[in-house]
Motif scaffolding. Structure first.
Motif, short mmCIF file in Angstrom:
data_model
loop_
_atom_site.label_atom_id
_atom_site.label_comp_id
_atom_site.label_asym_id
_atom_site.label_seq_id
_atom_site.Cartn_x
_atom_site.Cartn_y
_atom_site.Cartn_z
N SER A 157 0.96 -1.36 -0.09
CA SER A 157 -0.04 0.48 0.33
C SER A 157 0.86 0.89 -0.53
N TRP A 158 2.02 1.14 0.15
CA TRP A 158 3.37 2.06 0.18
C TRP A 158 3.16 2.28 -0.95
N TYR A 159 3.59 4.10 -1.54
CA TYR A 159 4.18 4.23 -2.65
C TYR A 159 5.74 3.95 -2.72
N PHE A 160 6.17 4.40 -1.98
CA PHE A 160 7.22 4.06 -1.16
C PHE A 160 7.86 3.81 -0.16
N GLY A 161 8.53 3.27 -0.24
CA GLY A 161 9.44 2.41 1.18
C GLY A 161 10.69 3.68 1.17
N THR A 162 11.18 3.94 2.42
CA THR A 162 12.35 4.80 2.61
C THR A 162 13.20 4.75 3.53
N LEU A 163 14.29 4.81 4.10
CA LEU A 163 15.98 4.54 4.05
C LEU A 163 16.52 5.75 4.24
N PHE A 164 16.58 6.43 5.76
CA PHE A 164 17.65 7.54 5.52
C PHE A 164 18.40 7.45 6.73
N SER A 165 18.97 6.60 7.10
CA SER A 165 19.53 6.06 8.35
C SER A 165 20.86 7.05 8.58
N GLU A 166 20.83 7.21 9.06
CA GLU A 166 21.94 8.26 10.27
C GLU A 166 23.45 6.36 9.40
N ALA A 167 23.17 6.03 10.06
CA ALA A 167 24.57 4.74 8.96
C ALA A 167 23.51 3.48 9.40
N GLU A 168 23.89 2.61 8.17
CA GLU A 168 23.50 1.72 7.88
C GLU A 168 24.51 0.55 7.48
N ALA A 169 24.94 -0.76 7.57
CA ALA A 169 25.47 -1.32 7.15
C ALA A 169 24.77 -2.03 5.82
N PHE A 170 23.32 -2.45 5.75
CA PHE A 170 23.54 -2.51 4.16
C PHE A 170 21.49 -2.01 4.14
N GLY A 171 20.51 -2.41 4.64
CA GLY A 171 19.16 -2.44 4.35
C GLY A 171 18.72 -3.51 3.83
N ILE A 172 18.06 -4.34 4.39
CA ILE A 172 17.17 -5.52 4.69
C ILE A 172 16.13 -5.03 3.87
N SER A 173 15.32 -3.43 4.70
CA SER A 173 13.96 -3.64 4.01
C SER A 173 14.01 -2.76 2.64
N ASN A 174 15.42 -2.32 2.04
CA ASN A 174 14.69 -2.16 1.19
C ASN A 174 14.72 -3.44 0.07
N ARG A 175 15.40 -4.70 0.29
CA ARG A 175 15.31 -5.91 -0.76
C ARG A 175 13.92 -6.39 -0.07
N GLU A 176 12.63 -5.71 1.10
CA GLU A 176 11.67 -6.34 0.97
C GLU A 176 11.05 -5.88 0.47
N CYS A 177 11.28 -4.11 0.32
CA CYS A 177 10.01 -3.70 -0.27
C CYS A 177 10.32 -3.61 -1.91
N LEU A 178 11.15 -3.87 -2.23
CA LEU A 178 11.57 -4.21 -3.74
C LEU A 178 11.13 -5.71 -4.32
N ARG A 179 11.40 -6.42 -3.45
CA ARG A 179 10.89 -8.05 -3.55
C ARG A 179 9.16 -7.69 -3.67
N LEU A 180 8.55 -7.35 -2.79
CA LEU A 180 7.21 -7.13 -3.79
C LEU A 180 6.54 -5.66 -4.15
N GLY A 181 7.60 -5.65 -5.04
CA GLY A 181 7.03 -4.12 -5.76
C GLY A 181 6.99 -2.83 -5.67
N VAL A 182 7.17 -2.49 -4.92
CA VAL A 182 7.71 -1.14 -3.95
C VAL A 182 8.46 -0.58 -4.16
N PRO A 183 8.70 0.99 -5.03
CA PRO A 183 10.15 1.52 -5.09
C PRO A 183 10.89 2.14 -4.15
N VAL A 184 11.98 2.09 -3.93
CA VAL A 184 12.41 2.82 -2.53
C VAL A 184 12.91 4.63 -2.71
N LEU A 185 12.47 4.96 -2.18
CA LEU A 185 13.29 6.14 -1.63
C LEU A 185 14.47 6.08 0.26
N ALA A 186 16.21 6.68 -0.92
CA ALA A 186 16.67 6.18 0.57
C ALA A 186 17.78 7.17 -0.52
#
Length: 377
Positions: free
Chosen positions: A278-307
């Protein structure tokens, strides 16, 4: 011919869904399906709690600062001993923890690493090294360097970590590789869910939904999303921030913030998937982040990501078809302007999103395991 079946190793129980954000669990499942992992070692750090107190006291007396038990040779040796691995027989280990096993492991073993960050990056970017004495930090990093040097391959989830392995530890680039992780989702359950309709054009009744996924609101960029919501409202785009993970009681009061609490991805898969889609975009604007599995979960479900390109986040988005990667720490106005332009032709946004959905296999752990298999042989 000796049995060289590979086992997954991490700082905990690799078979437990609750270990390290579920990453070892889902990697293990995919590895077993494809035959490159025989099983995962079940280690229990909590059994070593009594040793922690002893080492912390010793550290305080010797170094002037307590702490750092999980980085000590005492810890990793005692933890690995729980598995009772034969030192004189061929054995393959794929380790998620840079210090486990300690260097100088038995000659009959082959050890490869699959890490999200080096310990130097954890110390510096996440700030965890500040509570350790400088001399102790250097000892830890030297043991890590020795382990990488002895390893067969050092595989990283992000180019950010691979650069550190080569630059900070002096490891031969030929043995350093990058394999982005996959979505921590039960593929069998997801496959059985109905296809979701794309979200409608944002309106007052159905505002733009920006998604936040993770427990750490502050570190993962939650405050920035509130600024972004305000900037979008000023541009006439009704916006809400849908937050999965943080305790609602710990979050600030803001008219655009809609806390959802914790949603269990395994026992409440349908709700979790429906929410993300239901999201238009997933987001990840972390101060520190080694990777970001949440982005891959959004993409797996067809949801584009802003980061933004902080830490290893850039390796989660392979191209512009997956979303938008901003330079590190953008202003809210810059991101709001980009969103407004992207949505100005809503038909174009829907076409962009429709092109992403068929790519879902790219973002699974099965895809990652195929890449790992090609490297590990």
């Amino acid at each position: 011919m000796p049995d060289l079946s590979r086992h997954l190793l991490c700082c905990g129980d690799a078979t437990d869904l609750a270990t390290w954000s579920s990453i070892p669990y889902f990697l293990l499942q995919a590895g077993q399906r494809q035959g490159i992992l025989q099983g995962g070692l079940r280690l229990d750090p909590l059994r070593l709690r009594w040793r922690r107190q002893h080492l912390n006291l010793a550290q305080l007396l010797r170094q002037g600062k307590p702490g750092g038990f999980q980085y000590s040779r005492t810890f990793v040796s005692a933890l690995l001993k729980q598995a009772q691995l034969p030192a004189d027989q061929p054995l393959n280990l794929l380790s998620h923890f840079p210090l486990l096993p300690a260097a100088d492991w038995p000659a009959a073993w082959r050890v490869d690493f699959y890490i999200d960050a080096t310990t130097r990056q954890v110390f510096n970017d996440y700030g965890s090294g500040e509570r350790l004495a400088p001399a102790y930090r250097q000892q830890v990093l030297e043991r890590e360097r020795q382990a990488y040097g002895q390893a067969g391959a050092v595989i990283c989830m992000a180019q950010w970590a691979a650069d550190s392995v080569i630059r900070d530890y002096g490891i031969d680039p030929a043995k350093v590789h990058v394999v982005p992780g996959g979505a921590n989702l039960d593929e069998t359950q997801v496959a059985g869910l109905p296809t979701a309709n794309p979200p409608p054009p944002p309106s007052r009744d159905k505002p733009l939904r920006l998604g936040f996924l993770g427990k750490e609101w502050q570190r993962k960029g939650g405050p920035f999303l509130l600024e972004l919501a305000d900037a979008l409202q000023q541009r006439g785009i009704p916006t809400v921030i849908r937050a999965i993970g943080p305790d609602p009681a710990s979050l600030p009061s803001h008219p655009s913030l809609q806390p959802l609490g914790f949603i269990h991805k395994q026992t409440d898969t349908a709700r979790f998937v429906a929410e993300l889609q239901s999201w238009y975009f997933g987001t990840l604007f972390s101060e520190a982040e080694a990777f970001g599995i949440s982005n891959r979960e959004c993409l797996r479900l067809g949801v584009p990501v802003l980061a933004h390109a902080a830490g290893g986040i850039a390796s989660t988005l392979p191209d512009n078809g997956c979303g938008q990667l901003f330079a590190a720490h953008p202003g809210a106005d810059e991101v709001a302007d980009w969103i407004a332009a992207r949505l100005s032709s809503y038909a174009g946004y829907l076409q962009w999103r429709a092109a992403l959905a068929p790519r879902w296999r790219e973002f699974t752990w099965d895809a990652a395991v195929r890449q790992l298999a090609a490297i590990l042989g």
